[in-house]
Design a protein around this motif. Structure first.
Motif, short mmCIF file in Angstrom:
data_model
loop_
_atom_site.label_atom_id
_atom_site.label_comp_id
_atom_site.label_asym_id
_atom_site.label_seq_id
_atom_site.Cartn_x
_atom_site.Cartn_y
_atom_site.Cartn_z
N VAL A 198 30.05 42.65 27.86
CA VAL A 198 29.02 42.74 28.90
C VAL A 198 28.70 41.33 29.38
O VAL A 198 28.17 40.51 28.62
CB VAL A 198 27.75 43.44 28.37
N THR A 228 37.02 46.61 27.51
CA THR A 228 36.31 47.08 28.70
C THR A 228 35.29 46.01 29.09
O THR A 228 34.56 45.52 28.23
CB THR A 228 35.60 48.41 28.42
N VAL A 265 32.09 44.84 31.63
CA VAL A 265 31.01 45.26 32.53
C VAL A 265 30.28 44.03 33.03
O VAL A 265 29.89 43.16 32.24
CB VAL A 265 30.03 46.20 31.80
N THR A 322 26.92 42.54 34.79
CA THR A 322 25.52 42.94 34.94
C THR A 322 24.73 41.86 35.66
O THR A 322 25.12 40.70 35.69
CB THR A 322 24.87 43.19 33.56
N ALA A 356 35.98 44.24 37.39
CA ALA A 356 35.50 44.75 36.11
C ALA A 356 35.63 46.27 36.07
O ALA A 356 35.84 46.93 37.09
CB ALA A 356 34.04 44.34 35.88
N ASP A 357 35.47 46.83 34.87
CA ASP A 357 35.50 48.28 34.73
C ASP A 357 34.26 48.95 35.29
O ASP A 357 34.30 50.10 35.74
CB ASP A 357 35.65 48.64 33.24
N LEU A 358 33.13 48.21 35.26
CA LEU A 358 31.85 48.77 35.70
C LEU A 358 30.92 47.63 36.05
O LEU A 358 31.02 46.53 35.48
CB LEU A 358 31.23 49.60 34.55
N THR A 359 30.02 47.84 37.01
CA THR A 359 28.97 46.88 37.33
C THR A 359 27.63 47.59 37.24
O THR A 359 27.50 48.74 37.64
CB THR A 359 29.16 46.28 38.74
N LEU A 360 26.63 46.88 36.71
CA LEU A 360 25.31 47.47 36.50
C LEU A 360 24.21 46.53 36.96
O LEU A 360 24.29 45.32 36.75
CB LEU A 360 25.09 47.79 35.01
N ALA A 377 25.67 49.97 29.46
CA ALA A 377 27.11 49.71 29.47
C ALA A 377 27.79 50.42 28.31
O ALA A 377 28.86 51.03 28.46
CB ALA A 377 27.37 48.20 29.41
N ARG A 410 27.63 54.32 29.11
CA ARG A 410 28.39 54.76 30.27
C ARG A 410 29.90 54.62 30.10
O ARG A 410 30.67 55.43 30.60
CB ARG A 410 27.94 54.00 31.52
N THR A 411 30.31 53.57 29.42
CA THR A 411 31.75 53.36 29.28
C THR A 411 32.35 54.13 28.11
O THR A 411 33.52 54.52 28.15
CB THR A 411 32.07 51.86 29.08
#
Length: 235
Positions: free
Chosen positions: A14, A116, A118, A120, A141-145, A164, A167-168
């Protein structure tokens, strides 16, 4: 050449954005001044100086939380936050952001290792998206928050890290999470979430002493050093 880790103990990473992976060249202070001016607080006044000191001291915290503290009124805080996000977005659109040297390569390396990743932020989603668009990082990235994705609470609460994690589904437990950021608030967020690695980077708001006081397990020169650190931690 990347070196895949066949079985990563640290499966989820993260990462903070501004100051950690993104260099914004003082845009937070510029955008704050624009927001304060909209609410009648002019630069050069004692009130503005006191507010700016608080903004500097709370780098890494959710911006709406900062404005709630400064104005002690929900409507004014929201007005200030909207003005801040608008001003920051305009500065981003003018090309005032860049990656921290080696940040993109570090994210790519972390993902190549099977982790993974993320990204943020304490900014609102519209500002986060503006930064990602400016850098061409929409799919990095795999995800942004942002705080709204975690129930509205940003750092120093653990919510972004835990969001994170949930969700992942990348990690079996929070000890398999690594957190990296440039402020003591990032460190505290990682510690409160129970992350196995909480790495401070010296490319942003806080120095090594403040990062360590915030709970950093490691202090790095920059995020570019993180892939190697995690490989060593997995060994």
């Amino acid at each position: 050449m990347t070196t895949p880790a066949p079985q990563n103990d640290l499966r989820l990473v993260v990462l903070d954005m501004a100051g950690t992976t993104v260099a914004d060249d003082g845009l937070v202070e510029l955008a704050f001044s624009a927001a304060a001016r909209r609410l009648g607080v002019e630069a050069g006044t004692p009130q503005h100086a006191g507010m700016l000191d608080h903004v500097r001291a709370t780098m890494g915290e959710s911006k709406i939380s900062v404005f709630r503290h400064l104005f002690a009124d929900e409507d004014k805080a929201r007005e200030a936050n909207t003005a801040f996000e608008q001003a920051y977005g305009e500065l981003v659109a003018d090309g005032r952001v860049a990656e921290i040297p080696g940040a993109r390569a570090a994210v790519e390396e972390l993902r190549a290792q099977g982790r993974t990743v993320v990204l943020t932020t304490g900014f609102a989603r519209v500002t986060q998206d503006a930064i990602l668009d400016a850098l061409g990082w929409q799919d990095l990235a795999d995800l942004t928050l942002c705080p709204a994705d975690a129930g509205g609470r940003g750092r120093p609460y653990p919510d972004l890290v835990l969001a994170a994690f949930l969700r992942t589904g990348a990690a079996d437990g929070v000890r398999q999470v690594a957190v990296a950021g440039d402020t003591a608030y990032d460190m505290l967020s990682g510690v409160r979430a129970g992350a196995g690695v909480v790495a401070g980077v010296r490319t942003g708001a806080h120095d090594a002493a403040r990062l360590t006081a915030g709970g950093a397990t490691h202090v790095l020169g920059s995020v570019a050093e993180l892939p190697e650190l995690l490989l060593r931690a997995d060994a």
